[in-house]
Design a protein around this motif. Sequence first.
Motif, PDB file in Angstrom:
ATOM      1  N   LYS A   1      -3.864  -3.464   3.918  1.00  0.00           N
ATOM      2  CA  LYS A   1      -2.563  -2.984   3.015  1.00  0.00           C
ATOM      3  C   LYS A   1      -2.847  -3.056   1.541  1.00  0.00           C
ATOM      4  O   LYS A   1      -2.156  -2.555   0.910  1.00  0.00           O
TER       5      LYS A   1
ATOM      6  N   ASP B   1       0.291   0.239  -1.785  1.00  0.00           N
ATOM      7  CA  ASP B   1       1.598   0.189  -2.315  1.00  0.00           C
ATOM      8  C   ASP B   1       1.779   1.397  -3.365  1.00  0.00           C
ATOM      9  O   ASP B   1       2.807   2.180  -3.311  1.00  0.00           O
TER      10      ASP B   1
ATOM     11  N   PHE C   1       4.929  -1.942   7.288  1.00  0.00           N
ATOM     12  CA  PHE C   1       4.560  -1.955   5.910  1.00  0.00           C
ATOM     13  C   PHE C   1       5.128  -1.006   5.301  1.00  0.00           C
ATOM     14  O   PHE C   1       5.820  -1.117   3.943  1.00  0.00           O
TER      15      PHE C   1
END
Length: 199
Positions: A19, A23, A45
């Motif tokens: 991950k 973002d 997430f």
Amino acid sequence: MNMAERKRIKTALVSVFHKDGLDELLKKLNDEGVKFLSTGGTQSFIESLGYECQKVEDLTTYPSILGGRVKTLHPKVFGGILGRRDYDGDREQMAKYEIPEIDLVVVDLYPFEQTVASGADEADIIEKIDIGGISLIRAAAKNFNDVVIVPSKAEYSVLLDILNENGAETTREQRRMLATRAFGVSSHYDTAIHEWFMK
């Protein structure tokens, strides 16, 4: 430039192992009005960042089964990736079976090589042979005429640069470049698995 070759990203399927660095890409996609579709940890997430995200299970009406071995392998997912937008027959079938168009696939495969290098036992190594992810990569890369593929975290920044320059639109040349990288990722991955089996 031929405008017909420019395609807008409206729906993204995101299913990743790593991950980190995601973002920033998700923020830009969300700012551009792209809808998210995801599974499990990636879905959590995405939602933790405050973005709406449809569950793949809600699209397929199937839960994640066999301990997570089968999550995305479904005609509603693969039809949405492989459907040719300029073929009337494909479009009619997508409408008939309520298959959504998926314009972007962001995948990051299970860490097979790292698991082997860690000295894990055979059962753990076998569970790191990615099936859904590698299939998503191949499907999206095959249909690069319509679909954008981000086949590993190394390409998060590549797509982000494109988005920052053009908004949520890509050229056929950009999609073909990402498809080329995608087959590089899948080739390397399968070679690593083959070498482990040959030992």
